[in-house]
Design a protein around this motif. Structure first.
Motif, PDB file in Angstrom:
ATOM      1  N   UNK A  30      14.282 -35.022  71.762  1.00 52.14           N
ATOM      2  CA  UNK A  30      15.562 -34.791  72.444  1.00 52.14           C
ATOM      3  C   UNK A  30      15.424 -34.105  73.793  1.00 52.14           C
ATOM      4  N   UNK A  31      14.269 -33.480  74.071  1.00 56.65           N
ATOM      5  CA  UNK A  31      14.086 -32.677  75.280  1.00 56.65           C
ATOM      6  C   UNK A  31      14.652 -33.379  76.519  1.00 56.65           C
ATOM      7  N   UNK A  32      15.393 -32.722  77.383  1.00 61.21           N
ATOM      8  CA  UNK A  32      15.703 -31.279  77.384  1.00 61.21           C
ATOM      9  C   UNK A  32      16.936 -30.896  76.548  1.00 61.21           C
ATOM     10  N   UNK A  33      17.463 -31.832  75.774  1.00 59.64           N
ATOM     11  CA  UNK A  33      18.549 -31.464  74.861  1.00 59.64           C
ATOM     12  C   UNK A  33      17.970 -30.929  73.543  1.00 59.64           C
ATOM     13  N   UNK A  34      18.849 -30.602  72.607  1.00 58.27           N
ATOM     14  CA  UNK A  34      18.431 -30.169  71.271  1.00 58.27           C
ATOM     15  C   UNK A  34      19.182 -30.984  70.231  1.00 58.27           C
ATOM     16  N   UNK A  35      18.497 -31.350  69.163  1.00 54.54           N
ATOM     17  CA  UNK A  35      19.156 -32.051  68.056  1.00 54.54           C
ATOM     18  C   UNK A  35      18.772 -31.392  66.733  1.00 54.54           C
ATOM     19  N   UNK A  36      19.558 -31.654  65.725  1.00 55.29           N
ATOM     20  CA  UNK A  36      19.254 -31.140  64.383  1.00 55.29           C
ATOM     21  C   UNK A  36      17.977 -31.809  63.864  1.00 55.29           C
ATOM     22  N   UNK A  37      17.119 -31.001  63.232  1.00 51.09           N
ATOM     23  CA  UNK A  37      15.853 -31.539  62.733  1.00 51.09           C
ATOM     24  C   UNK A  37      15.801 -31.597  61.213  1.00 51.09           C
ATOM     25  N   UNK A  38      16.772 -30.974  60.564  1.00 47.42           N
ATOM     26  CA  UNK A  38      16.724 -30.890  59.104  1.00 47.42           C
ATOM     27  C   UNK A  38      15.932 -29.681  58.610  1.00 47.42           C
ATOM     28  N   UNK A  39      15.393 -28.871  59.534  1.00 49.47           N
ATOM     29  CA  UNK A  39      14.590 -27.713  59.130  1.00 49.47           C
ATOM     30  C   UNK A  39      15.524 -26.526  58.839  1.00 49.47           C
TER      31      UNK A  39
END
Ligand code: NAD
Ligand code: MG
Length: 406
Positions: free
Chosen positions: A290-299
């Motif tokens: 996703x860089x430079x954005x952020x997304x959910x990873x499930x972690x």
């Protein structure tokens, strides 16, 4: 919508990558998947993600996979071999390539993705260790966006100023960008592996099953053994010196058994920035996708209170000489990192096959580093020749050692 090729889709990193991608069907589509052995897993991934291409090792595997997918919705093409891998890594329709093949086998396709100017998510550290200067020159020439997946390097990437890597990738002169940006040191954390507290005598009889049982991370067999010998940290030291254009002396290693701080950057004013998180590779994978954005990873979120404490220690170079060997190869430069990597790949395979003991892995690598010193390679073909030469030298060591023990 990004179109993604996953090289090494059936491995530990590949499976985690597809887990993240599946959470974001509107942002990513799978263009191609590759796998070498687990054809059933590859077939089930093909049914789920319906890629345009699948790539396997040889024609027989391609036929077998085609038969497995005969009654499925998969309507793409099945390619095989190195040409197939390079094709799906560089296809003009591809935006991002996850380079997650293990070992030297990943070098040519990863470099093909770099040369095609892709967003390259680099898990295959061996490729960079083997061909660092060539690889980084190709990044600068093509304008590829290189994003590290190795958790330590991803942590450092996140802890550096946002323009640092662009400058380091285009001017790979060691130390200059760091000095300009006030970066004094990089600090790589190491879990210490399963034998962190074992005596040397006990380590002599370690079995492959014990070596691949990593305390914090679930990974492929090769990198798990590398983590147990600390060669993984040695390869990462070389990887970091190329990625961030720093001499190896400016990169420290500290053992941190909880694997929560993934690595740190120390600045000249005394500030130390770090990236923390649960040890789960979906975090760096999601970051790089996703860089430079952020997304959910499930972690799961990090629970500091449950963690309660973090410990640190210096690595024990007596019990883990592989780390010193990697430093030696980094200092020597030229062909030495490629030789180190090839010798280690042969040694790990021999250990996993029960041919040599755990402590002999570093002994083999030391002997090959000493006896095999090809000239600095300046092309992909020359890197591959160094790799083959070192493998032959390592095979000879195995034969000699077996004869001596008889
Ligand atoms: P793995 O053994 O689980 O998977 C390796 C993948 O490469 C599989 O898809 C396999 O089919 C493929 N492959 C193996 N040999 C091949 C060959 N000769 N030709 C083509 N494909 C081949 O390995 P992994 O743990 O997923 O690691 C992959 C890479 O990522 C390694 O370079 C490793 O150092 C790096 N890495 C892994 C982790 C991790 O948590 N697993 C963390 C950091 C870096
Ligand atoms: Mg790592």
């Amino acid at each position: 919508m990004q179109s993604v090729t996953v090289l090494g889709a059936t491995g530990s990193i590949g499976v985690s990558t597809l887990d993240v991608i599946a959470r974001h069907p509107h942002n990513y589509r799978v263009f191609a998947l590759s796998g070498h052995s687990q054809l059933e897993l590859l077939a089930s991934q093909a049914r789920q993600f319906l890629p345009d291409f699948l790539v396997v090792g040889d024609e027989r595997s391609a036929d077998e996979l085609r038969a497995q997918l005969a009654d499925s919705d998969f309507a793409g093409e099945i390619l095989f071999g190195l040409d197939g891998l390079c094709q799906v890594a560089s296809d003009p329709r591809v935006d991002a390539v996850m380079a997650a093949i293990v070992g030297a086998a990943g070098l040519a396709p990863t470099l093909a993705a770099v040369e095609a100017g892709k967003r390259v998510l680099l898990a295959n550290k061996e490729a960079l260790v083997m061909a660092g200067p060539l690889f980084m020159r190709a990044v600068a020439a093509s304008g590829a966006v290189l994003l590290p997946i190795d958790s330590e390097h991803n942590a450092i990437f996140q802890s550096l100023p946002s323009h640092y890597t662009a400058a380091a990738y285009s001017e790979p002169e060691r130390g200059r960008v760091a000095a300009e940006q006030g970066v004094a040191k990089l600090i790589l954390t190491a879990s210490g592996g399963p034998f962190r507290q074992w005596q040397l005598a006990e380590m002599a009889s370690v079995t492959p099953a014990q070596a691949v049982a990593h305390p914090n991370w679930s990974m492929g067999a090769k990198i798990s053994v590398d983590s147990a010998t600390l060669m993984n940290k040695g390869l990462e030291l070389i990887e970091a010196s190329y990625l961030f254009a720093l001499p190896a002396e400016s990169i420290d290693v500290v053992v941190h058994p909880q694997s929560v701080i993934h690595s740190l950057v120390q600045y000249c004013d005394g500030s130390v920035l770090a990236q923390l998180g649960n040890p789960d590779m979906r975090t760096p994978i999601a970051h790089a996708l996703a860089w430079p954005q952020r997304i959910d990873s499930g972690v799961a979120p990090l629970d500091l209170v449950a963690l309660a404490r973090m410990d640190f220690a210096a690595p024990d170079l007596q019990r883990f000489p592989a780390l010193s060997l990697a430093r030696q190869a980094a200092a020597a430069g030229g062909a030495a990192p490629a030789v180190l990597n090839a010798a280690n790949e042969v040694a790990v395979a021999a250990f996993l096959a029960g041919r040599i003991g755990f402590l002999q892995i570093a002994q083999l690598v030391a002997a090959v580093l000493e006896n095999c010193q090809p000239r600095e390679p300046t092309s992909l073909e020359a890197v591959q020749r160094c790799d083959h030469q070192a493998r032959r030298c390592a095979d000879q060591w195995l034969v000699n050692t077996a004869n001596e023990e008889r």
